[in-house]
Scaffold this motif. Structure first.
Motif, mmCIF file in Angstrom:
data_model
loop_
_atom_site.group_PDB
_atom_site.id
_atom_site.type_symbol
_atom_site.label_atom_id
_atom_site.label_comp_id
_atom_site.label_asym_id
_atom_site.label_seq_id
_atom_site.Cartn_x
_atom_site.Cartn_y
_atom_site.Cartn_z
ATOM 1 N N TYR A 32 -0.916 8.336 -3.360
ATOM 2 C CA TYR A 32 -1.023 7.649 -2.208
ATOM 3 C C TYR A 32 -1.150 6.059 -2.249
ATOM 4 N N ASN A 33 -0.961 5.151 -1.091
ATOM 5 C CA ASN A 33 -1.112 3.848 -1.098
ATOM 6 C C ASN A 33 -1.893 3.330 0.119
ATOM 7 N N PHE A 131 0.521 6.335 13.477
ATOM 8 C CA PHE A 131 1.175 6.890 12.247
ATOM 9 C C PHE A 131 2.176 7.932 12.407
ATOM 10 N N THR A 137 3.974 13.573 4.381
ATOM 11 C CA THR A 137 3.399 12.132 4.181
ATOM 12 C C THR A 137 2.919 11.453 5.486
ATOM 13 N N ALA A 139 2.011 8.118 7.324
ATOM 14 C CA ALA A 139 2.130 6.733 6.997
ATOM 15 C C ALA A 139 2.070 5.910 8.267
ATOM 16 N N THR A 141 1.144 1.405 9.795
ATOM 17 C CA THR A 141 0.690 0.060 9.421
ATOM 18 C C THR A 141 -0.148 -0.234 10.715
ATOM 19 N N THR A 165 -1.204 -1.269 5.171
ATOM 20 C CA THR A 165 -0.190 -0.171 5.413
ATOM 21 C C THR A 165 -0.612 1.014 4.493
ATOM 22 N N SER A 167 -0.070 4.874 3.233
ATOM 23 C CA SER A 167 1.216 5.969 2.790
ATOM 24 C C SER A 167 0.156 7.005 2.029
#
Length: 173
Positions: A32-33, A131, A137, A139, A141, A165, A167
């Motif tokens: 994940y990020n 999202f 996934t 995702a 922003t 952001t 993910s």
């Protein structure tokens, strides 16, 4: 009349359990990020946990309850990391987590929007986060005004509007 009320209550409770039972529970994957940027300052949060229930056919039964460990902040600069955790900014000793608890989901043209409470630095505010969900996934922003949460002092080197952001790859639990 009491018997009818009891039967209706039982049916409604059963329907709620039945609807929730079909919403998929997802486990957060390892890659994940959670990234942020505000002018010249940017970085990631390395520790993210939570429970994710999501099904595009059962948005009413979907639910996100997630948490970010403030102490996991990484700007790529050790001194900056220490300063971010200090009382002048996140005050990680007093407010060690950032949490988001969903209230409702909606389908949009480009994906979905989740509305819920973001709690940061002891301040809880309702926000909406757009999202997408593709290839297992999540995702998105979105932006947060750090002044709304009393993080840091207005102005200075760090912009007031922080872009996040996210993910989050997931697997079925």
């Amino acid at each position: 009349m009491k018997k009818l009320t009891f039967i209706l209550a039982t049916l409604l409770a059963s329907a709620a359990v039945f609807a929730f039972a079909f919403t998929t529970e997802w486990k957060v994957g390892p890659k994940y990020n959670i990234a942020f940027s505000a002018g010249e300052v940017s970085g990631i949060f390395k520790t993210f946990t939570g429970s994710l229930f999501f099904d595009d056919k059962d948005l009413a039964g979907s639910k996100f309850n997630v948490s970010i460990d403030v102490n996991s902040i990484n700007t790529g600069n050790g001194l900056q990391n220490k300063h971010a955790k200090d009382v002048d900014w996140f005050d990680a000793a007093k407010y060690p987590t950032i949490t988001f608890a969903s209230k409702k989901f909606a389908k949009t043209g480009a994906g979905y929007t989740v509305t819920g409470d973001l709690t940061l630095h002891g301040v809880k505010k309702e926000i909406s986060i757009p999202f997408t969900f593709a290839n297992n996934t999540f995702a998105g922003t979105f932006q947060v005004n750090r002044n709304d949460y009393k993080v840091g002092k207005p102005g200075g080197d760090v912009e007031d509007i922080v872009k996040l952001t996210v993910s989050v790859p997931v697997v079925k639990k």
